[in-house]
Design a protein around this motif. Structure first.
Motif, short mmCIF file in Angstrom:
data_model
loop_
_atom_site.label_atom_id
_atom_site.label_comp_id
_atom_site.label_asym_id
_atom_site.label_seq_id
_atom_site.Cartn_x
_atom_site.Cartn_y
_atom_site.Cartn_z
N VAL A 1 -8.79 3.17 3.90
CA VAL A 1 -9.08 4.58 3.64
C VAL A 1 -7.79 5.29 3.27
O VAL A 1 -6.72 4.98 3.80
CB VAL A 1 -9.75 5.25 4.87
CG1 VAL A 1 -8.83 5.17 6.08
CG2 VAL A 1 -10.14 6.68 4.59
N ASN A 2 -7.89 6.21 2.33
CA ASN A 2 -6.77 7.08 1.99
C ASN A 2 -6.83 8.29 2.92
O ASN A 2 -7.73 9.12 2.85
CB ASN A 2 -6.89 7.52 0.53
CG ASN A 2 -5.76 8.47 0.12
OD1 ASN A 2 -4.85 8.75 0.90
ND2 ASN A 2 -5.83 8.98 -1.10
N LEU A 3 -5.86 8.41 3.83
CA LEU A 3 -5.85 9.46 4.83
C LEU A 3 -5.45 10.83 4.27
O LEU A 3 -5.65 11.85 4.93
CB LEU A 3 -4.90 9.10 5.97
CG LEU A 3 -5.25 7.87 6.79
CD1 LEU A 3 -4.14 7.58 7.80
CD2 LEU A 3 -6.58 8.04 7.50
N SER A 4 -4.92 10.85 3.07
CA SER A 4 -4.49 12.12 2.48
C SER A 4 -5.67 12.84 1.86
O SER A 4 -6.51 12.23 1.19
CB SER A 4 -3.42 11.89 1.41
OG SER A 4 -3.14 13.10 0.73
N PRO B 1 -8.22 11.07 -2.75
CA PRO B 1 -8.15 11.62 -1.39
C PRO B 1 -9.44 11.36 -0.60
O PRO B 1 -10.54 11.63 -1.08
CB PRO B 1 -7.93 13.11 -1.63
CG PRO B 1 -7.19 13.16 -2.93
CD PRO B 1 -7.77 12.06 -3.75
N TYR B 2 -9.27 10.79 0.58
CA TYR B 2 -10.37 10.45 1.51
C TYR B 2 -11.31 9.38 0.95
O TYR B 2 -12.37 9.14 1.53
CB TYR B 2 -11.18 11.69 1.89
CG TYR B 2 -10.50 12.58 2.90
CD1 TYR B 2 -9.19 12.36 3.29
CD2 TYR B 2 -11.18 13.64 3.47
CE1 TYR B 2 -8.58 13.18 4.22
CE2 TYR B 2 -10.57 14.47 4.41
CZ TYR B 2 -9.27 14.24 4.78
OH TYR B 2 -8.66 15.05 5.70
N GLU B 3 -10.94 8.73 -0.12
CA GLU B 3 -11.78 7.63 -0.63
C GLU B 3 -11.58 6.39 0.24
O GLU B 3 -10.49 6.16 0.77
CB GLU B 3 -11.45 7.31 -2.08
CG GLU B 3 -12.42 6.32 -2.71
CD GLU B 3 -12.17 6.07 -4.19
OE1 GLU B 3 -12.90 5.26 -4.79
OE2 GLU B 3 -11.22 6.67 -4.75
N THR B 4 -12.62 5.59 0.34
CA THR B 4 -12.59 4.39 1.17
C THR B 4 -12.83 3.14 0.32
O THR B 4 -13.29 3.21 -0.82
CB THR B 4 -13.67 4.46 2.26
OG1 THR B 4 -14.95 4.52 1.64
CG2 THR B 4 -13.47 5.66 3.16
N VAL C 1 0.84 -1.19 0.00
CA VAL C 1 0.00 0.00 0.00
C VAL C 1 0.87 1.25 0.00
O VAL C 1 2.04 1.22 0.41
CB VAL C 1 -0.93 0.04 1.24
CG1 VAL C 1 -1.85 -1.16 1.28
CG2 VAL C 1 -0.11 0.14 2.53
N SER C 2 0.28 2.36 -0.45
CA SER C 2 0.93 3.66 -0.32
C SER C 2 0.98 4.06 1.15
O SER C 2 0.19 3.57 1.97
CB SER C 2 0.17 4.72 -1.12
OG SER C 2 0.07 4.37 -2.49
N LYS C 3 1.86 4.98 1.48
CA LYS C 3 2.04 5.38 2.88
C LYS C 3 0.80 6.04 3.46
O LYS C 3 0.63 6.10 4.68
CB LYS C 3 3.24 6.32 3.01
CG LYS C 3 3.07 7.65 2.29
CD LYS C 3 4.29 8.53 2.49
CE LYS C 3 4.12 9.88 1.81
NZ LYS C 3 5.30 10.76 2.01
N ASP C 4 -0.10 6.53 2.61
CA ASP C 4 -1.29 7.22 3.10
C ASP C 4 -2.46 6.27 3.37
O ASP C 4 -3.50 6.72 3.85
CB ASP C 4 -1.76 8.27 2.08
CG ASP C 4 -0.76 9.41 1.93
OD1 ASP C 4 -0.26 9.88 2.97
OD2 ASP C 4 -0.49 9.83 0.79
N ILE C 5 -2.30 4.99 3.07
CA ILE C 5 -3.39 4.02 3.25
C ILE C 5 -3.41 3.49 4.69
O ILE C 5 -2.39 3.03 5.21
CB ILE C 5 -3.26 2.84 2.28
CG1 ILE C 5 -3.46 3.32 0.84
CG2 ILE C 5 -4.26 1.75 2.62
CD1 ILE C 5 -4.88 3.68 0.47
N LEU C 6 -4.58 3.56 5.31
CA LEU C 6 -4.84 2.88 6.58
C LEU C 6 -5.80 1.74 6.29
O LEU C 6 -6.81 1.93 5.61
CB LEU C 6 -5.48 3.86 7.57
CG LEU C 6 -5.98 3.28 8.90
CD1 LEU C 6 -4.80 2.86 9.77
CD2 LEU C 6 -6.85 4.31 9.63
#
Length: 424
Positions: free
Chosen positions: A373-376, A413-416, A353-358
């Motif tokens: 979720v993309n936290l960015s 951005p902010y997509e889940t 995953v990218s670093k922004d993925i939780l």
């Protein structure tokens, strides 16, 4: 016109354009959910509240879904709900449209005045006044298949104004503690009340527990810097983020990490911000929905909306149709997803995953669930679906949307992303 009533339940992507003489004037892409109303479930009369593994709040030893809107059915400084006209029909509509299961029980009204009565006379009259008011409201909850959260912000006989009256609280708890619709006692944001100290909250907690050990005390907090001071007086890790864009998903996560570290092994919950100050744009669907999925990933199994509204120029869930539509989507998805999460256990997996993925992954014997979720709020992010099992991978809420294993998904951005993974 779109034939919305004829569309099957599920997820739709709409592309809407306004064109004049071949020139595109406006274009918007929108994700739309067609929802089906689920049958209402009967709530058990409450004997005791406990905590199950996974920080889940249980009623009589069983998992329970909690959907709460702060200050419903009205705003600050109100009499008790029994004094509002047609309150039962109002609440029936709120249950049907917004899925409410828990109401805040509070009363200001024309209470006895500590300024005109001696302390002993005031205390006797105030205990009777608030107890009767709370019991009337709890009776409505019981009649309408709802639970109640008893706020402890009752009139105080103490100066300076706003100090906690422990004798009043003890007297009221004695009167209401056995009501079968009473789920908890609550107190909101003590950090911002200059006259309330951490020692006051801890003493209040002990007073309540001496009278009623079977129900939790929930102290909702809002200051990351002062969480640790007030948490000993709460059975629930609860906090309130201020609204977008003044907060974002990363600050939410910092708050979450702090409060969970300081208060382990208890239920966790956070308010989804559905109001906004008048000088900034209201939170979008993506803002609110992303915070919902983030809260589930972090372990919340309750659903709380902050519907506060006090002035006409504020945008809030009470006044905004867009926010109401967002709340309805979230409630529908919460009702579908949480029973699975109650039954599943977290299953650690390592995804690219990218670093922004939780993300977090759960499994039972036959099914997996991936939440991400993309936290960015500025960058796209990627997640590779290297999931266990051999069956279908689908959108959790609409099986028509299928995904290939090992496929890389790009999240805006902010997509889940919430997927159901068949292991067989």
């Amino acid at each position: 016109l779109l034939p919305l009533e004829k569309l099957p339940e599920g997820k739709y992507h709409l592309n809407i354009a306004v064109v004049n003489h071949g020139k595109e004037l406006y274009h918007i892409k929108k994700e739309v959910w067609r929802l089906k109303t689920e049958p209402e479930k009967l709530l058990e009369p409450i004997r005791n509240i406990s905590v199950l593994p996974g920080r889940s709040l249980a009623v009589n030893g069983k998992h329970v879904m909690s959907i709460f809107y702060s200050h419903m059915p009205s705003v600050h400084y109100r009499p008790d709900m029994t004094q509002f006209p047609d309150i039962e029909n109002y609440l029936k509509t709120a249950k049907q449209q917004l899925g409410v299961t828990v109401l805040g029980i509070i009363s200001y009204g024309k209470a006895p005045s500590p300024r005109t009565l001696q302390r002993s006379e005031y205390l006797e009259k105030a205990i009777d006044f608030y107890s009767e008011s709370y019991l009337r409201q709890l009776d409505i909850c019981k009649k309408l298949n709802l639970y109640g959260s008893a706020s402890l912000h009752m009139g105080s006989s103490l100066l300076p104004r706003g100090k906690i009256d422990f004798e009043l609280i003890r007297g009221v708890v004695k009167q209401i503690k056995d009501h079968p619709a009473l789920r908890e006692y609550s107190y909101d944001e003590p950090e911002v009340r200059k006259v309330v100290t951490p020692a006051d909250i801890l003493k209040m907690y002990k007073v309540i527990k001496e009278e009623d050990p079977n129900r939790p005390v929930r102290v909702n907090l809002c200051s990351r810097g002062r969480f640790h001071e007030f948490l000993p007086g709460s059975d629930i890790a609860s906090y309130d983020n201020y609204p977008f864009p003044h907060s974002d998903l990363r600050s939410w996560r910092l708050n979450t990490e702090d409060i969970l570290r300081l208060k382990p092994n208890v239920p966790f919950q956070t308010y989804l911000q559905t109001f906004q100050f008048p000088h900034v744009a209201p939170p979008s669907y993506e803002d609110i929905y992303a915070s919902f999925i983030t809260s589930l990933i972090d372990g919340s199994r309750s659903l709380l909306f902050y519907s506060w509204f006090e002035f006409n120029n504020y945008s809030s869930l009470i006044s905004s149709p867009d926010m109401q539509a967002t709340a309805r989507v979230i409630v529908a998805h919460y009702k579908k997803l949480c029973p699975y999460l109650f039954a599943m256990r977290e299953h650690p997996i390592k995804l690219k995953v990218s670093k922004d993925i939780l993300y977090k992954y759960y499994e039972d014997k036959s099914t997996g669930c991936l939440m991400a979720v993309n936290l960015s709020k500025k960058r796209r992010a990627h997640i590779q679906l290297d999931l266990p099992g051999k069956g279908n991978v689908t959108n959790f809420f609409d099986s028509a949307w299928k995904f290939n294993r090992k496929h890389t998904i790009t999240l805006e951005p902010y997509e889940t992303l919430v997927l159901k993974n068949s292991l067989q």
